[in-house]
Design an enzyme around this catalytic site. Sequence first.
Site, mmCIF file in Angstrom:
data_model
loop_
_atom_site.group_PDB
_atom_site.id
_atom_site.type_symbol
_atom_site.label_atom_id
_atom_site.label_comp_id
_atom_site.label_asym_id
_atom_site.label_seq_id
_atom_site.Cartn_x
_atom_site.Cartn_y
_atom_site.Cartn_z
ATOM 1 N N SER A 119 1.451 -0.579 -0.290
ATOM 2 C CA SER A 119 0.071 -0.280 -0.269
ATOM 3 C C SER A 119 1.050 1.187 0.084
ATOM 4 O O SER A 119 1.896 1.224 0.664
ATOM 5 C CB SER A 119 -1.472 0.121 1.194
ATOM 6 O OG SER A 119 -1.262 1.730 1.395
ATOM 7 N N TYR B 246 -2.636 -1.627 10.298
ATOM 8 C CA TYR B 246 -2.570 -1.461 8.911
ATOM 9 C C TYR B 246 -1.136 -0.947 8.706
ATOM 10 O O TYR B 246 -0.203 -1.450 7.292
ATOM 11 C CB TYR B 246 -4.107 -0.442 7.982
ATOM 12 C CG TYR B 246 -3.565 -0.656 7.102
ATOM 13 C CD1 TYR B 246 -4.580 -2.026 6.041
ATOM 14 C CD2 TYR B 246 -2.999 0.099 5.399
ATOM 15 C CE1 TYR B 246 -4.657 -1.837 4.803
ATOM 16 C CE2 TYR B 246 -3.201 0.491 4.796
ATOM 17 C CZ TYR B 246 -3.934 -1.454 4.109
ATOM 18 O OH TYR B 246 -4.263 -1.638 2.971
HETATM 19 P P1 NAD Z 1 -11.400 -5.765 -0.544
HETATM 20 O O1 NAD Z 1 -11.508 -5.922 0.474
HETATM 21 O O2 NAD Z 1 -12.152 -5.466 -1.870
HETATM 22 O O3 NAD Z 1 -10.496 -7.057 -0.624
HETATM 23 C C1 NAD Z 1 -9.966 -7.789 0.124
HETATM 24 C C2 NAD Z 1 -10.062 -9.098 -0.088
HETATM 25 O O4 NAD Z 1 -8.882 -9.668 0.875
HETATM 26 C C3 NAD Z 1 -11.489 -10.040 0.040
HETATM 27 O O5 NAD Z 1 -11.749 -10.617 -1.391
HETATM 28 C C4 NAD Z 1 -11.406 -10.610 0.855
HETATM 29 O O6 NAD Z 1 -12.627 -12.282 1.646
HETATM 30 C C5 NAD Z 1 -9.961 -10.910 1.357
HETATM 31 N N1 NAD Z 1 -9.902 -11.510 2.046
HETATM 32 C C6 NAD Z 1 -9.629 -11.025 3.537
HETATM 33 N N2 NAD Z 1 -9.718 -11.603 4.837
HETATM 34 C C7 NAD Z 1 -8.552 -12.954 4.412
HETATM 35 C C8 NAD Z 1 -8.656 -14.016 4.475
HETATM 36 N N3 NAD Z 1 -8.382 -14.170 6.211
HETATM 37 N N4 NAD Z 1 -8.107 -14.665 4.211
HETATM 38 C C9 NAD Z 1 -8.839 -14.803 2.893
HETATM 39 N N5 NAD Z 1 -9.647 -13.899 1.931
HETATM 40 C C10 NAD Z 1 -8.968 -13.020 2.767
HETATM 41 O O7 NAD Z 1 -10.111 -4.653 -0.870
HETATM 42 P P2 NAD Z 1 -9.681 -4.728 -2.500
HETATM 43 O O8 NAD Z 1 -9.367 -2.807 -1.914
HETATM 44 O O9 NAD Z 1 -9.170 -5.040 -3.059
HETATM 45 O O10 NAD Z 1 -7.303 -5.002 -1.160
HETATM 46 C C11 NAD Z 1 -7.807 -5.798 -2.016
HETATM 47 C C12 NAD Z 1 -5.234 -5.308 -1.303
HETATM 48 O O11 NAD Z 1 -5.453 -3.899 -2.089
HETATM 49 C C13 NAD Z 1 -5.989 -5.589 0.420
HETATM 50 O O12 NAD Z 1 -3.862 -5.895 1.088
HETATM 51 C C14 NAD Z 1 -5.268 -4.096 0.110
HETATM 52 O O13 NAD Z 1 -4.761 -3.615 1.935
HETATM 53 C C15 NAD Z 1 -4.128 -3.423 -0.699
HETATM 54 N N6 NAD Z 1 -5.121 -2.522 -0.825
HETATM 55 C C16 NAD Z 1 -5.883 -1.454 -1.525
HETATM 56 C C17 NAD Z 1 -6.391 0.113 -1.784
HETATM 57 C C18 NAD Z 1 -7.819 0.487 -1.828
HETATM 58 O O14 NAD Z 1 -7.284 1.986 -2.213
HETATM 59 N N7 NAD Z 1 -8.429 0.112 -2.529
HETATM 60 C C19 NAD Z 1 -4.972 0.724 -1.371
HETATM 61 C C20 NAD Z 1 -4.119 0.262 -0.645
HETATM 62 C C21 NAD Z 1 -3.362 -1.166 -0.424
#
Ligand code: NAD
Length: 262
Positions: free
Chosen positions: A146, A159
Site C-alpha cells: 500500500s 494497517y
Molecule cells: P477488498 O476488501 O475489496 O478485498 C479484500 C479481499 O481479501 C477480499 O476478497 C477478502 O475476502 C479477502 N480476505 C480478507 N481476509 C482474508 C483471509 N483471512 N483469507 C483470505 N482472504 C481474505 O479490498 P481491496 O481494496 O481489493 O484490497 C486488496 C489488497 O489491496 C489489500 O491487501 C489491501 O490492503 C490493498 N490495498 C487496497 C487499497 C485500496 O484503495 N483499495 C489501497 C492500498 C492497498
Amino acid sequence: MVYEDLKQKVAVITGGSKGIGNAIAERYGKEGMSVVINYNSDQQGAEQVVTKIIATGGQAIAVQADVSTEAGVQKLVDTAVKQYDHLDVWVNNAGMENQHPTTELSLKDWQRVIDVNLTGVFLGSKAALNYFTSHNKKGNIINMSSVHEQIPWPTFAHYAASKGGVKLFSQTIAMEYAARNIRVNAIGPGAINTPINAEKFTDPEQLKTTTSMIPMQRIGDPKEVAAAAAWLASDESSYVTGITLFVDGGMTLYPAFQDGRG
Ligand code: NAD
C-alpha cells in the site's frame, strides 16, 4: 492478451473474491493463465469471476482458505498443482483494515490485521517459495502492499505497520531467493475504487478529500492495479525484483508541496 509468456502459467491469487484481487484474477484469465482464486467467506464473488474467466476460454477455480493459517495456504498450493500441474505465480493480495485511535485499538483488532495482512503474506510466500525451491523452478511472488508502507496513517496504525512489514519482508526474501531465479515484488496501490473503500467514496465530501491528496485528481480503478500485477508476473519485468511499484496517481509524491507550497 498482452504478455505472450503468461499463457498457460498457473497463478494463485489470495483474496480474489472482490476488489483488486478480483481484477487481477480477471486480467490473468485474459492473459491465458490458469487461476486459483482464493476467498475466505465470499464464495459468490469468487465463483462469479471463475465463471467470467471460463466463459472467455480460460481456466479458473475458486478455493476457500483463510490466508492467516498454514493449512489454508497449503490447500492453495495443493489445489494449483492438482488442478493445473504446477505453479508459477503467487499473489498475496488478501487484506483488511479498520479504523481506531491507537489508544482504543484492541489487541484483537491489531492481531487480526497483522495476521491477515502480514502473517498471511509470510505464510503465502513461504508456501510458494517451498514449492519453487523444491521443484527447482523459476518463480514469481507479488505482495499487495500500500502507499501506507511509506505514508504514516493515523488511526490505522495496525494497517500501516502491516504494510511497512510487507515492504521489508518482500525486499528481504527478494534478496534471499534472487539467485534461484525467484522474483519478489510488491505493489503499492493508492486510493482504489474497491469494496474496502465503498463507504468512503460514496460520500462526496470524503471523496473530495481523498482526491485532493492525489496529484492525478482521481481515484484509481482496480484494473489499473491488475495491469501492474500482469507486468510484474510477466517476463517483461524479468530483471525487476525487490521493488514496490506504486500505482497511486502520484499520492506518494508529497502532494502537500504542489504549486510550490512549503
Ligand atoms: P477488498 O476488501 O475489496 O478485498 C479484500 C479481499 O481479501 C477480499 O476478497 C477478502 O475476502 C479477502 N480476505 C480478507 N481476509 C482474508 C483471509 N483471512 N483469507 C483470505 N482472504 C481474505 O479490498 P481491496 O481494496 O481489493 O484490497 C486488496 C489488497 O489491496 C489489500 O491487501 C489491501 O490492503 C490493498 N490495498 C487496497 C487499497 C485500496 O484503495 N483499495 C489501497 C492500498 C492497498
